[in-house]
Design a protein around this motif. Structure first.
Motif, PDB file in Angstrom:
ATOM      1  N   ARG A 179       0.829  -1.206   0.000  1.00  0.00           N
ATOM      2  CA  ARG A 179       0.000   0.000   0.000  1.00  0.00           C
ATOM      3  C   ARG A 179       0.862   1.254   0.000  1.00  0.00           C
ATOM      4  O   ARG A 179       0.541   2.250  -0.654  1.00  0.00           O
ATOM      5  CB  ARG A 179      -0.925  -0.002   1.216  1.00  0.00           C
ATOM      6  CG  ARG A 179      -2.063  -1.020   1.082  1.00  0.00           C
ATOM      7  CD  ARG A 179      -3.019  -0.912   2.242  1.00  0.00           C
ATOM      8  NE  ARG A 179      -3.944  -2.032   2.309  1.00  0.00           N
ATOM      9  CZ  ARG A 179      -5.138  -2.038   1.735  1.00  0.00           C
ATOM     10  NH1 ARG A 179      -5.532  -0.990   1.051  1.00  0.00           N
ATOM     11  NH2 ARG A 179      -5.923  -3.096   1.834  1.00  0.00           N
ATOM     12  N   ALA A 182       2.150   1.739  -3.305  1.00  0.00           N
ATOM     13  CA  ALA A 182       1.074   2.276  -4.135  1.00  0.00           C
ATOM     14  C   ALA A 182       0.906   3.776  -3.914  1.00  0.00           C
ATOM     15  O   ALA A 182       0.694   4.543  -4.867  1.00  0.00           O
ATOM     16  CB  ALA A 182      -0.236   1.547  -3.832  1.00  0.00           C
ATOM     17  N   GLY A 209      -9.675  -0.145  -7.616  1.00  0.00           N
ATOM     18  CA  GLY A 209      -8.237  -0.369  -7.551  1.00  0.00           C
ATOM     19  C   GLY A 209      -7.608  -0.454  -8.920  1.00  0.00           C
ATOM     20  O   GLY A 209      -6.793  -1.319  -9.190  1.00  0.00           O
ATOM     21  N   VAL A 212      -2.573   2.561 -11.232  1.00  0.00           N
ATOM     22  CA  VAL A 212      -2.218   3.840 -10.618  1.00  0.00           C
ATOM     23  C   VAL A 212      -1.054   4.502 -11.345  1.00  0.00           C
ATOM     24  O   VAL A 212      -0.209   3.843 -11.852  1.00  0.00           O
ATOM     25  CB  VAL A 212      -1.849   3.635  -9.137  1.00  0.00           C
ATOM     26  CG1 VAL A 212      -1.427   4.945  -8.518  1.00  0.00           C
ATOM     27  CG2 VAL A 212      -3.030   3.068  -8.384  1.00  0.00           C
TER      28      VAL A 212
ATOM     29  N   ALA B 189      -6.275   6.012  -2.998  1.00  0.00           N
ATOM     30  CA  ALA B 189      -6.405   4.824  -3.840  1.00  0.00           C
ATOM     31  C   ALA B 189      -5.573   3.676  -3.274  1.00  0.00           C
ATOM     32  O   ALA B 189      -5.978   2.506  -3.336  1.00  0.00           O
ATOM     33  CB  ALA B 189      -5.966   5.142  -5.271  1.00  0.00           C
ATOM     34  N   ARG B 193      -7.343   0.164  -2.478  1.00  0.00           N
ATOM     35  CA  ARG B 193      -7.080  -0.959  -3.377  1.00  0.00           C
ATOM     36  C   ARG B 193      -7.290  -2.297  -2.664  1.00  0.00           C
ATOM     37  O   ARG B 193      -6.995  -2.440  -1.491  1.00  0.00           O
ATOM     38  CB  ARG B 193      -5.662  -0.886  -3.936  1.00  0.00           C
ATOM     39  CG  ARG B 193      -4.586  -1.078  -2.903  1.00  0.00           C
ATOM     40  CD  ARG B 193      -3.258  -0.526  -3.396  1.00  0.00           C
ATOM     41  NE  ARG B 193      -2.652  -1.396  -4.367  1.00  0.00           N
ATOM     42  CZ  ARG B 193      -1.860  -2.415  -4.022  1.00  0.00           C
ATOM     43  NH1 ARG B 193      -1.609  -2.672  -2.768  1.00  0.00           N
ATOM     44  NH2 ARG B 193      -1.330  -3.169  -4.947  1.00  0.00           N
ATOM     45  N   SER B 194      -7.776  -3.243  -3.417  1.00  0.00           N
ATOM     46  CA  SER B 194      -8.014  -4.557  -2.831  1.00  0.00           C
ATOM     47  C   SER B 194      -6.690  -5.235  -2.532  1.00  0.00           C
ATOM     48  O   SER B 194      -5.648  -4.892  -3.075  1.00  0.00           O
ATOM     49  CB  SER B 194      -8.824  -5.423  -3.802  1.00  0.00           C
ATOM     50  OG  SER B 194      -8.028  -6.459  -4.341  1.00  0.00           O
ATOM     51  N   ASP B 197      -4.492  -6.740  -5.554  1.00  0.00           N
ATOM     52  CA  ASP B 197      -3.764  -5.929  -6.529  1.00  0.00           C
ATOM     53  C   ASP B 197      -2.274  -5.873  -6.208  1.00  0.00           C
ATOM     54  O   ASP B 197      -1.852  -5.922  -5.071  1.00  0.00           O
ATOM     55  CB  ASP B 197      -4.314  -4.504  -6.543  1.00  0.00           C
ATOM     56  CG  ASP B 197      -5.766  -4.482  -6.956  1.00  0.00           C
ATOM     57  OD1 ASP B 197      -6.200  -5.449  -7.595  1.00  0.00           O
ATOM     58  OD2 ASP B 197      -6.461  -3.502  -6.622  1.00  0.00           O
ATOM     59  N   ILE B 199       1.331  -3.652  -7.514  1.00  0.00           N
ATOM     60  CA  ILE B 199       1.622  -2.343  -8.104  1.00  0.00           C
ATOM     61  C   ILE B 199       3.116  -2.235  -8.399  1.00  0.00           C
ATOM     62  O   ILE B 199       3.945  -2.843  -7.721  1.00  0.00           O
ATOM     63  CB  ILE B 199       1.199  -1.219  -7.152  1.00  0.00           C
ATOM     64  CG1 ILE B 199       1.181   0.112  -7.901  1.00  0.00           C
ATOM     65  CG2 ILE B 199       2.140  -1.148  -5.944  1.00  0.00           C
ATOM     66  CD1 ILE B 199       0.277   1.112  -7.275  1.00  0.00           C
TER      67      ILE B 199
END
Lengths: 212, 212
Positions: A179, A182, A209, A212, B189, B193-194, B197, B199
């Motif tokens: 996260r 992200a 989601g 990004v 976001a 996000r789940s 996901d 990234i």
DNA sequence: ATCGTTGTTGACGTCAGAGTGTAGTACTGC
DNA sequence: GCAGTACTACACTCTGACGTCAACAACGAT
């Protein structure tokens, strides 16, 4: 108010006492920083008197330096051995270090970073993240000023995201790193986006989601 | 080292002198915070002596409070008149205030925020952003812990983004607000996000500026 | 041009906090 | 059991910074 020992414990082995002082000093310094924390505050925190501090440390500055060095060593252990080896994966190390020593983490990045005399310590880590981010950001952000903006912001967001994670009660560590990555990606995307794009603070499709 | 006046200027109107002291104190305090800045430092910065400070202010604390109040007033002017009226548009106000008084902005959010005695001032603004963010975040982030994380992080990112913008040389102010909003959107976001996901730190399609 | 007002100044009082002796007490080796 | 060692505590000094006082100098009004 001593968090360490309720009873008048005495006669700790030297190394152990030193560690206890360092831990107590970390807590005390983390509350208000170097200048605003007196040696008596630290002594009370450790359940001893001020004189003992001088049996283990040369001066207040020496003690503070030892505290910061300890946190830096912890950070280096978790993040990676070699300087200049900071990668995306190091976010996991940042989280691990923050979880292991929350007060130390806050002290290093919230207080020491503002103190000119000790700022160099935290800048070492910041510049590492900055450099790795800058290389990647330059590739996707045309405007150099905005690339610089993102490069400055990315390290801060990484660290503040970890601190916010501590504040939130350290929810599922396994996903925290993703996260945070992200979130950093979101910052970089904000720098990379074309001037034509517009954005809503709330995503159109909650929980989608998307990329990004 | 006095940034204000090269020559020994004297006999300023009282109000003007007060303003000059406030401006100098803002610069001086912004460097190292309240405790680490002596009254002599401020006096030198203002090109006067320490006694004059006491002709205009009751005490060091009073002076500091006046400096912070001045910055808060400036911020309130730019951000919006009424408390509790913080919206996404207020980012523009934050940028305007930061551009008008960079040192004051840094002082307020980098130093005053860490000083227990004055923390309340900055928390007023922080909680405003926090609350407006939390309402929106709760709608899109299922996990309450991560919603709290994003709510804590969003205000910080907003402020740090502005500071990074100052550091980057204040590039095109017209777009700064949008980019900062985008960065905050990226943080939200990241919280939304789940868990499935994944990234990449660098977007796959540079400059695509996809949905955030 | 002069007087009152105001800003200015160097020297001083006071106090919190950094740093230091001397005395006491508990653990370890013989 | 005894002596040496080492950790602990109280009372003390000293530096540095906040806050103050008398005397001096410059500007505006008459």
């Amino acid at each position: 108010m001593a968090t360490s020992v309720p009873e008048p414990v005495r006669r700790l082995p030297r190394a152990q006492r030193r560690e206890q002082i360092l831990a107590a000093a970390t807590q005390a310094f983390a509350r208000a920083g170097f200048a605003s924390t007196s040696l008596d505050d630290i002594a009370v925190e450790a359940g001893i008197t001020k004189v003992i501090l001088y049996r283990h440390f040369e001066s207040k500055t020496d003690l503070y330096q030892a505290v910061l060095d300890r946190v830096c060593a912890l950070l280096a252990t978790h993040v990676g051995q070699q300087v200049g080896e900071f990668t995306e994966a190091s976010i996991d190390g940042l989280l691990a270090a923050a979880a292991a020593e929350p007060a130390g983490f806050r002290l290093l990045f919230q207080h020491a970073a503002r103190e000119p005399e000790f700022r160099a310590l935290t800048d070492r880590f910041r510049t590492e993240i900055h450099d790795i981010a800058h290389v990647q950001i330059k590739a996707v952000v045309a405007d150099s000023a905005w690339a610089q903006w993102a490069s400055h912001l990315a390290p801060t967001v990484a660290i503040e995201a970890v601190i916010a994670w501590l504040d939130a009660g350290q929810p599922d560590p396994a996903q925290a790193a993703d996260r945070i990555r992200a979130a950093i990606g979101g910052v970089i995307a904000a720098a990379a986006r074309s001037t034509m794009d517009h954005i809503t603070l709330v995503p159109d499709r909650p929980g989608s989601g998307g990329p990004v």
